[in-house]
Scaffold this motif. Structure first.
Motif, PDB file in Angstrom:
ATOM      1  N   ILE A   1      27.497  32.827 -15.383  1.00 50.03           N
ATOM      2  CA  ILE A   1      28.119  31.730 -14.454  1.00 50.03           C
ATOM      3  C   ILE A   1      27.872  32.239 -13.020  1.00 50.03           C
ATOM      4  O   ILE A   1      28.336  33.174 -12.724  1.00 50.03           O
ATOM      5  CB  ILE A   1      29.522  31.172 -14.695  1.00 50.03           C
ATOM      6  CG1 ILE A   1      29.579  30.731 -16.120  1.00 50.03           C
ATOM      7  CG2 ILE A   1      29.907  30.055 -13.652  1.00 50.03           C
ATOM      8  CD1 ILE A   1      30.875  30.371 -16.497  1.00 50.03           C
ATOM      9  N   VAL A   2      27.455  31.558 -12.002  1.00 45.71           N
ATOM     10  CA  VAL A   2      27.081  31.820 -10.534  1.00 45.71           C
ATOM     11  C   VAL A   2      28.466  32.199  -9.812  1.00 45.71           C
ATOM     12  O   VAL A   2      29.420  31.567 -10.174  1.00 45.71           O
ATOM     13  CB  VAL A   2      26.412  30.774  -9.926  1.00 45.71           C
ATOM     14  CG1 VAL A   2      24.778  30.714 -10.197  1.00 45.71           C
ATOM     15  CG2 VAL A   2      26.965  29.510  -9.792  1.00 45.71           C
ATOM     16  N   GLY A   3      28.163  33.092  -9.058  1.00 46.38           N
ATOM     17  CA  GLY A   3      29.555  33.339  -8.066  1.00 46.38           C
ATOM     18  C   GLY A   3      29.267  32.417  -7.151  1.00 46.38           C
ATOM     19  O   GLY A   3      27.995  31.814  -6.617  1.00 46.38           O
TER      20      GLY A   3
ATOM     21  N   GLY B   1      14.717  31.930  -2.489  1.00 47.92           N
ATOM     22  CA  GLY B   1      14.342  31.669  -3.733  1.00 47.92           C
ATOM     23  C   GLY B   1      15.390  31.386  -4.810  1.00 47.92           C
ATOM     24  O   GLY B   1      16.481  31.710  -4.401  1.00 47.92           O
ATOM     25  N   SER B   2      15.300  30.813  -5.781  1.00 48.51           N
ATOM     26  CA  SER B   2      16.078  30.908  -6.875  1.00 48.51           C
ATOM     27  C   SER B   2      16.482  32.228  -7.550  1.00 48.51           C
ATOM     28  O   SER B   2      15.708  33.174  -7.526  1.00 48.51           O
ATOM     29  CB  SER B   2      15.359  30.145  -8.148  1.00 48.51           C
ATOM     30  OG  SER B   2      14.939  28.765  -7.690  1.00 48.51           O
TER      31      SER B   2
ATOM     32  N   CYS C   1      27.717  28.274  -1.034  1.00 51.21           N
ATOM     33  CA  CYS C   1      26.658  29.078  -1.579  1.00 51.21           C
ATOM     34  C   CYS C   1      26.750  29.599  -2.946  1.00 51.21           C
ATOM     35  O   CYS C   1      27.933  30.184  -2.993  1.00 51.21           O
ATOM     36  CB  CYS C   1      26.152  30.119  -0.493  1.00 51.21           C
ATOM     37  SG  CYS C   1      24.845  30.972  -0.512  1.00 51.21           S
ATOM     38  N   ARG C   2      25.410  29.693  -3.831  1.00 52.51           N
ATOM     39  CA  ARG C   2      25.975  30.327  -5.080  1.00 52.51           C
ATOM     40  C   ARG C   2      24.770  31.114  -5.350  1.00 52.51           C
ATOM     41  O   ARG C   2      23.475  30.923  -5.304  1.00 52.51           O
ATOM     42  CB  ARG C   2      26.201  29.215  -6.222  1.00 52.51           C
ATOM     43  CG  ARG C   2      27.149  27.974  -5.807  1.00 52.51           C
ATOM     44  CD  ARG C   2      27.354  26.942  -6.820  1.00 52.51           C
ATOM     45  NE  ARG C   2      28.029  25.886  -6.228  1.00 52.51           N
ATOM     46  CZ  ARG C   2      28.770  25.006  -7.111  1.00 52.51           C
ATOM     47  NH1 ARG C   2      28.847  25.158  -8.366  1.00 52.51           N
ATOM     48  NH2 ARG C   2      29.683  24.145  -6.428  1.00 52.51           N
ATOM     49  N   HIS C   3      25.213  32.180  -6.481  1.00 55.67           N
ATOM     50  CA  HIS C   3      24.038  33.071  -6.834  1.00 55.67           C
ATOM     51  C   HIS C   3      24.696  33.805  -8.038  1.00 55.67           C
ATOM     52  O   HIS C   3      25.759  33.936  -8.106  1.00 55.67           O
ATOM     53  CB  HIS C   3      23.623  34.134  -5.855  1.00 55.67           C
ATOM     54  CG  HIS C   3      22.349  34.566  -6.051  1.00 55.67           C
ATOM     55  ND1 HIS C   3      22.057  35.795  -7.139  1.00 55.67           N
ATOM     56  CD2 HIS C   3      20.979  34.461  -5.747  1.00 55.67           C
ATOM     57  CE1 HIS C   3      20.759  35.904  -7.064  1.00 55.67           C
ATOM     58  NE2 HIS C   3      19.988  35.166  -6.377  1.00 55.67           N
ATOM     59  N   THR C   4      23.534  34.203  -9.014  1.00 54.13           N
ATOM     60  CA  THR C   4      23.986  34.981 -10.292  1.00 54.13           C
ATOM     61  C   THR C   4      24.247  36.247 -10.037  1.00 54.13           C
ATOM     62  O   THR C   4      25.145  37.023 -10.768  1.00 54.13           O
ATOM     63  CB  THR C   4      23.076  34.921 -11.394  1.00 54.13           C
ATOM     64  OG1 THR C   4      21.883  35.254 -10.927  1.00 54.13           O
ATOM     65  CG2 THR C   4      23.286  33.373 -11.819  1.00 54.13           C
ATOM     66  N   ASP C   5      23.938  36.932  -8.984  1.00 49.76           N
ATOM     67  CA  ASP C   5      24.037  38.431  -8.410  1.00 49.76           C
ATOM     68  C   ASP C   5      25.099  38.405  -7.397  1.00 49.76           C
ATOM     69  O   ASP C   5      24.657  38.019  -6.213  1.00 49.76           O
ATOM     70  CB  ASP C   5      22.642  38.833  -8.131  1.00 49.76           C
ATOM     71  CG  ASP C   5      22.780  40.304  -7.651  1.00 49.76           C
ATOM     72  OD1 ASP C   5      23.024  41.264  -8.570  1.00 49.76           O
ATOM     73  OD2 ASP C   5      22.459  40.775  -6.558  1.00 49.76           O
ATOM     74  N   ALA C   6      26.120  39.574  -7.226  1.00 50.74           N
ATOM     75  CA  ALA C   6      27.181  39.613  -6.435  1.00 50.74           C
ATOM     76  C   ALA C   6      26.304  40.145  -5.080  1.00 50.74           C
ATOM     77  O   ALA C   6      26.839  39.598  -3.977  1.00 50.74           O
ATOM     78  CB  ALA C   6      28.119  40.250  -6.954  1.00 50.74           C
TER      79      ALA C   6
ATOM     80  N   SER D   1      24.300  29.223 -15.335  1.00 51.77           N
ATOM     81  CA  SER D   1      25.149  27.882 -15.022  1.00 51.77           C
ATOM     82  C   SER D   1      25.152  27.911 -13.523  1.00 51.77           C
ATOM     83  O   SER D   1      25.838  28.951 -12.816  1.00 51.77           O
ATOM     84  CB  SER D   1      26.488  28.015 -15.817  1.00 51.77           C
ATOM     85  OG  SER D   1      27.117  26.852 -15.171  1.00 51.77           O
ATOM     86  N   GLY D   2      24.808  27.109 -13.151  1.00 49.74           N
ATOM     87  CA  GLY D   2      24.996  26.898 -11.556  1.00 49.74           C
ATOM     88  C   GLY D   2      26.410  26.116 -11.103  1.00 49.74           C
ATOM     89  O   GLY D   2      26.923  25.813 -10.024  1.00 49.74           O
ATOM     90  N   ALA D   3      27.157  25.726 -12.077  1.00 46.37           N
ATOM     91  CA  ALA D   3      28.457  24.959 -11.987  1.00 46.37           C
ATOM     92  C   ALA D   3      29.400  25.972 -12.455  1.00 46.37           C
ATOM     93  O   ALA D   3      29.248  26.734 -13.623  1.00 46.37           O
ATOM     94  CB  ALA D   3      28.445  23.563 -12.639  1.00 46.37           C
TER      95      ALA D   3
END
Length: 419
Positions: free
Chosen positions: A220-222, A267-268, A297-302, A364-366
Motif C-alpha cells: 500500500i503506497v505511502g 513516472g509510475s 503525493c504517493r509512492h510505494t517506495d519510502a 494499492s494506491g489507496a
C-alpha cells in the motif's frame, strides 16, 4: 444457489451471480439517506442496524459473534487443533456519504461467502477462522480514520477523538455511547490474529485496463499530504500592472506546472495531486492576495517518496521567493508505504495459478485497513476490478463474475492458512 466443485485439489467456488448481487443489495440497504448510494456513517442508526444484522447472519453459520468495546464485530469458528491461532478476513462497514455498494462491505460479504463455503465443504478448520466487520475506516462522519482497526490493536488514542464533532455538532463520544459502545480499556479483547486477508475493490482502473480479474496486492503506497498557503497582495485587477503584482494564483500555477512535470518525469507508481484550491478574496476583479491549496503525493517506495517531496518543497520555496510571495508549508500527513507479507503474497499468487484465475501482482494506491494490520500481523490483500475505475460513488460497480474469482482466491487462501 452456491455450488462447490473440486479442481486439481483446489476449492473452487461457483457462487451464482444473483447470490452475490443479493448480498450486496441487502447490506447496501442499511442507509441513513435515500439513494442514490449508501450513507452509513460511524455510530449512525443504519450503522447500528447493519452491525446487528451481520451478527445475526454470521450466527446462522454457527459462528460465535461478539462486539469489542468500540463496535468492531468479530465472528469466529474455533479451530479444532490451534484455536488460539486466528486466521481473519474482513473490512470496514462504514461508507462515505452516498457511497457505492462495494467499498468496505464487499470485503465483509466476501468473507461470509468464503467461510460459508469452507464450513460446508471442509468442515471445521484446524486454526480458528474469523470474519471482522470493522467499525470505521473512512473518516466520513468525524475527522478521524481507521478507528476500527486501530482499536483492534489498542493503538487508537482516545484523546484524538474526545473533542471532535460531526457536521451537525454531535460529539464523537456522545455518538459512540448512544450506540452502546465506549473507549477500549486495557488489552484489546481480540489479540490473537495470526494472519489477516482483506478483499476489496481496486478503486482504480489498472485491472480493468489489463484485463485481469484478481489483484494480488504487494504494498500500500505511502502518502504525504500538505496544506500550502501563499501570501502576496490583493489589489485592483484593472489598475495593477502585471509587473507590479504579487499574485498568489500565478505563483500557485507555476508551482503546479513545475511539480506535475516532475511527477510525470518520475513516472509510475508516483502520483501527485493538487486537489483543493481556495483563493482569496476569490472575486473576479481583485488580484488574489492569498491562496491555499493542497498536495497529495504517493509512492510505494519510502526513499523515492521522501526525495521527491523534498524536491518539490524546495521548488515551491524558490518559486515563491522569486515572485516576492510568502509561503507556509504544512505537511500534515506523512505515512510510510506498507508492504504486505511476502509469504501471504506467495500463497495468494499460488492459489491464483493453481485455480486458473486471471491475476496480476500490483500495489494499492489507496489506503485500507490492511495498512494498520500489516505492520503487526502477516497481511495480504486481494483486489477485484472496478468498472471504469469508479469508487466512492453510487456508480461504483464490479461484475459479479469478477467478484466470484476474488472470493474463490480468498476462500482457497483461507483454506491453506487455516486447514
Amino acid at each position: 444457489m452456491v455450488k462447490n466443485i473440486e479442481k486439481r485439489g483446489e476449492l473452487v467456488i461457483q457462487s451464482a451471480p444473483q447470490t452475490i448481487d443479493d448480498l450486496m443489495d441487502w447490506i447496501s440497504g442499511f442507509s441513513d439517506a435515500e439513494g442514490p448510494g449508501t450513507t452509513r456513517l460511524l455510530y449512525s442508526p443504519s450503522w447500528i442496524k447493519a452491525q446487528h444484522a451481520l451478527k445475526e447472519k454470521f450466527e446462522e453459520l454457527g459462528m460465535m459473534v461478539e462486539f469489542d468495546a468500540v463496535g468492531n464485530l468479530f465472528a469466529t469458528v474455533a479451530g479444532t487443533e490451534q484455536p488460539n491461532e486466528v486466521i481473519a478476513t474482513g473490512s470496514h462497514v462504514d461508507t462515505v456519504a452516498r457511497g457505492g455498494r462495494l467499498d468496505g462491505q464487499l470485503g465483509i460479504m466476501a468473507g461470509y461467502l468464503a467461510v460459508k463455503e469452507l464450513l460446508e465443504k471442509e468442515g471445521k478448520p484446524k486454526k480458528s477462522l474469523q470474519i471482522i466487520s470493522m467499525a470505521e475506516e473512512e473518516g466520513s462522519r468525524f475527522p478521524y480514520a481507521f478507528w476500527g482497526s486501530k482499536n483492534i490493536f489498542g493503538i487508537a488514542d482516545p484523546k484524538d477523538v474526545e473533542d471532535i464533532s460531526d457536521a451537525q455538532g454531535i460529539r464523537f463520544t456522545d455518538a459512540m455511547r448512544a450506540a452502546g459502545f465506549d473507549f477500549l480499556e486495557g488489552t484489546p479483547k481480540f489479540d490473537r490474529i495470526a494472519a489477516f486477508l482483506e478483499l476489496h475493490i481496486e478503486q482504480g482502473n489498472f485491472l480493468e485496463n489489463t484485463g485481469k480479474k484478481v489483484g494480488v496486492v504487494n504494498a500500500i503506497v505511502g502518502q504525504k499530504r500538505y496544506t500550502v498557503i501563499l501570501k502576496g497582495e490583493a489589489n485592483h485587477a484593472g489598475t495593477t500592472l502585471m509587473e507590479y503584482r504579487k499574485d498568489t494564483v500565478e505563483c500557485m500555477a507555476w508551482i503546479i506546472t513545475q511539480s506535475i512535470d516532475k511527477a510525470k518525469a518520475e513516472g509510475s507508481p508516483l502520483v501527485l495531486t493538487f486537489g483543493r484550491v481556495e483563493p482569496k478574496p476569490n472575486t473576479v476583479n481583485v488580484v488574489p492576495g492569498e491562496t491555499l491549496f493542497s498536495i497529495d503525493c504517493r509512492h510505494t517506495d519510502a526513499q523515492t517518496l521522501d526525495r521527491f517531496t523534498l524536491e518539490i518543497e524546495e521548488d515551491m520555496r524558490a518559486i515563491a521567493a522569486k515572485m516576492g510571495i510568502q509561503i507556509e508549508i504544512d505537511k500534515w500527513m506523512d505515512e510510510a508505504p506498507v508492504p504486505m507479507d511476502a509469504r501471504i503474497i506467495e500463497t495468494i499468487e499460488s492459489v491464483c495459478k493453481d485455480s486458473g484465475l486471471s491475476y496480476q501482482v500490483m500495489h494499492s494506491g489507496a489506503g485500507h485497513d490492511s495498512q494498520i494490520f500489516a505492520p503487526r500481523v502477516p497481511t495480504g490483500m486481494i483486489f477485484v476490478p472496478s468498472v471504469g475505475g469508479i469508487s466512492h460513488n453510487p456508480a461504483e460497480h464490479t461484475e459479479a463474475e469478477d467478484i466470484q474469482q476474488g472470493v474463490q482466491a480468498l476462500a482457497e487462501t483461507l483454506k491453506r492458512l487455516a486447514y
